[in-house]
Design a protein around this motif. Structure first.
Motif, PDB file in Angstrom:
ATOM      1  N   ASP A   1       0.411   0.739  -9.242  1.00 29.12           N
ATOM      2  CA  ASP A   1       0.470  -0.666  -8.860  1.00 29.12           C
ATOM      3  C   ASP A   1       0.818  -0.738  -7.376  1.00 29.12           C
ATOM      4  O   ASP A   1       1.546   0.112  -6.850  1.00 29.12           O
ATOM      5  N   LEU A   2       0.301  -1.756  -6.715  1.00 28.87           N
ATOM      6  CA  LEU A   2       0.445  -1.884  -5.272  1.00 28.87           C
ATOM      7  C   LEU A   2       0.882  -3.293  -4.911  1.00 28.87           C
ATOM      8  O   LEU A   2       0.294  -4.268  -5.390  1.00 28.87           O
ATOM      9  N   ASP A   3       1.911  -3.400  -4.084  1.00 25.29           N
ATOM     10  CA  ASP A   3       2.334  -4.673  -3.503  1.00 25.29           C
ATOM     11  C   ASP A   3       2.030  -4.624  -2.015  1.00 25.29           C
ATOM     12  O   ASP A   3       2.506  -3.739  -1.310  1.00 25.29           O
ATOM     13  N   ILE A   4       1.223  -5.567  -1.550  1.00 25.13           N
ATOM     14  CA  ILE A   4       0.935  -5.715  -0.130  1.00 25.13           C
ATOM     15  C   ILE A   4       1.696  -6.948   0.325  1.00 25.13           C
ATOM     16  O   ILE A   4       1.587  -8.000  -0.306  1.00 25.13           O
ATOM     17  N   GLY A   5       2.491  -6.831   1.402  1.00 22.73           N
ATOM     18  CA  GLY A   5       3.300  -7.987   1.752  1.00 22.73           C
ATOM     19  C   GLY A   5       3.804  -8.029   3.167  1.00 22.73           C
ATOM     20  O   GLY A   5       3.499  -7.176   4.001  1.00 22.73           O
ATOM     21  N   PHE A   6       4.614  -9.076   3.383  1.00 21.41           N
ATOM     22  CA  PHE A   6       5.311  -9.298   4.638  1.00 21.41           C
ATOM     23  C   PHE A   6       6.732  -9.737   4.329  1.00 21.41           C
ATOM     24  O   PHE A   6       6.953 -10.495   3.377  1.00 21.41           O
ATOM     25  N   PRO A   7       7.713  -9.318   5.141  1.00 25.91           N
ATOM     26  CA  PRO A   7       9.051  -9.894   5.005  1.00 25.91           C
ATOM     27  C   PRO A   7       9.025 -11.350   5.467  1.00 25.91           C
ATOM     28  O   PRO A   7       8.203 -11.733   6.308  1.00 25.91           O
TER      29      PRO A   7
ATOM     30  N   GLY B   1      -5.939  -8.566   0.943  1.00 29.92           N
ATOM     31  CA  GLY B   1      -4.549  -8.974   0.754  1.00 29.92           C
ATOM     32  C   GLY B   1      -3.893  -9.566   1.986  1.00 29.92           C
ATOM     33  O   GLY B   1      -3.251 -10.621   1.908  1.00 29.92           O
ATOM     34  N   PHE B   2      -4.040  -8.930   3.137  1.00 33.28           N
ATOM     35  CA  PHE B   2      -3.358  -9.431   4.329  1.00 33.28           C
ATOM     36  C   PHE B   2      -3.889 -10.797   4.764  1.00 33.28           C
ATOM     37  O   PHE B   2      -3.098 -11.687   5.094  1.00 33.28           O
TER      38      PHE B   2
ATOM     39  N   ILE C   1       4.337 -11.177  -1.411  1.00 33.20           N
ATOM     40  CA  ILE C   1       3.410 -10.093  -1.718  1.00 33.20           C
ATOM     41  C   ILE C   1       2.191 -10.614  -2.459  1.00 33.20           C
ATOM     42  O   ILE C   1       2.208 -11.688  -3.057  1.00 33.20           O
ATOM     43  N   VAL C   2       1.161  -9.793  -2.423  1.00 39.10           N
ATOM     44  CA  VAL C   2       0.036  -9.873  -3.339  1.00 39.10           C
ATOM     45  C   VAL C   2       0.110  -8.581  -4.145  1.00 39.10           C
ATOM     46  O   VAL C   2       0.173  -7.490  -3.565  1.00 39.10           O
ATOM     47  N   ARG C   3       0.161  -8.687  -5.458  1.00 38.62           N
ATOM     48  CA  ARG C   3       0.309  -7.512  -6.327  1.00 38.62           C
ATOM     49  C   ARG C   3      -1.046  -7.163  -6.949  1.00 38.62           C
ATOM     50  O   ARG C   3      -1.771  -8.033  -7.414  1.00 38.62           O
TER      51      ARG C   3
ATOM     52  N   ALA D   1       3.947  -5.959   8.402  1.00 38.14           N
ATOM     53  CA  ALA D   1       3.376  -5.807   7.062  1.00 38.14           C
ATOM     54  C   ALA D   1       3.885  -4.527   6.403  1.00 38.14           C
ATOM     55  O   ALA D   1       4.296  -3.580   7.074  1.00 38.14           O
ATOM     56  N   PHE D   2       3.830  -4.525   5.057  1.00 37.91           N
ATOM     57  CA  PHE D   2       4.219  -3.335   4.305  1.00 37.91           C
ATOM     58  C   PHE D   2       3.367  -3.208   3.055  1.00 37.91           C
ATOM     59  O   PHE D   2       2.697  -4.154   2.638  1.00 37.91           O
ATOM     60  N   ALA D   3       3.413  -2.031   2.475  1.00 41.28           N
ATOM     61  CA  ALA D   3       2.800  -1.783   1.175  1.00 41.28           C
ATOM     62  C   ALA D   3       3.788  -0.965   0.358  1.00 41.28           C
ATOM     63  O   ALA D   3       4.317   0.042   0.838  1.00 41.28           O
TER      64      ALA D   3
END
Length: 158
Positions: free
Chosen positions: A68-74, A40-41, A22-24, A55-57
């Motif tokens: 707060d936001l986490d942008i990420g990938f499994p 972020g992506f 993730i990027v937080r 991708a997810f948030a």
């Protein structure tokens, strides 16, 4: 974490947590989301960590205020040390598991609020107490994709 068939009705599902990167972002407002996603992506992709799903948030806090936001990938394997990409830090995390209450949204992102309202109303009617929520972007957005066909799976952690 992807669900193969769309959840056309609010549905309880049980899933295992899944390692992620993730990027937080802390103290986010809703009007900042487009620029945070746009930065972020690409940072996650540039980190070189092999992704293992859409991708997810994940949102932490009140989306109508500051959150707060986490942008990420499994990912297949947990990331060791954080990776710095420009001003952003890519770090290990996980896509939440356990009991989730989900609904699939099909359509443009600017109509997600309607599906979130439907899911939240159904959760309240069932007496569920969410402790967090996240979106999985099943359809990868691109300029060639018709926004009406975008699939986003919405989940409340209950």
């Amino acid at each position: 974490m992807e669900i193969s068939e769309p959840l056309t009705e609010p549905t309880l599902v049980t899933r295992e947590a899944h390692p992620a990167v993730i990027v937080r972002h802390l103290g986010v407002r809703a009007d900042q989301l487009p620029s945070l996603f746009d930065a972020g992506f690409p940072a996650l992709a540039a980190s070189g960590v092999p992704i293992n799903g859409p991708a997810f948030a994940a949102y932490h806090g009140d989306p109508s205020a500051s959150f707060d936001l986490d942008i990420g990938f499994p990912v297949a394997e947990t990331l060791g040390d954080p990776v710095q990409v420009g001003e952003l830090t890519v770090r290990a995390s996980e896509l939440p598991g356990g009991e989730l209450f989900g609904l699939t949204h099909v359509g443009p992102y600017d109509t997600l609020a309607q599906s979130w309202d439907r899911l939240a109303t159904a959760a309240t009617e069932r007496g569920l107490q969410p402790s967090g929520f996240f979106e999985v972007y099943v359809t990868e957005p691109s300029p060639e994709v018709d926004p009406a066909t975008l699939r986003t799976d919405l989940f409340l952690v209950v």
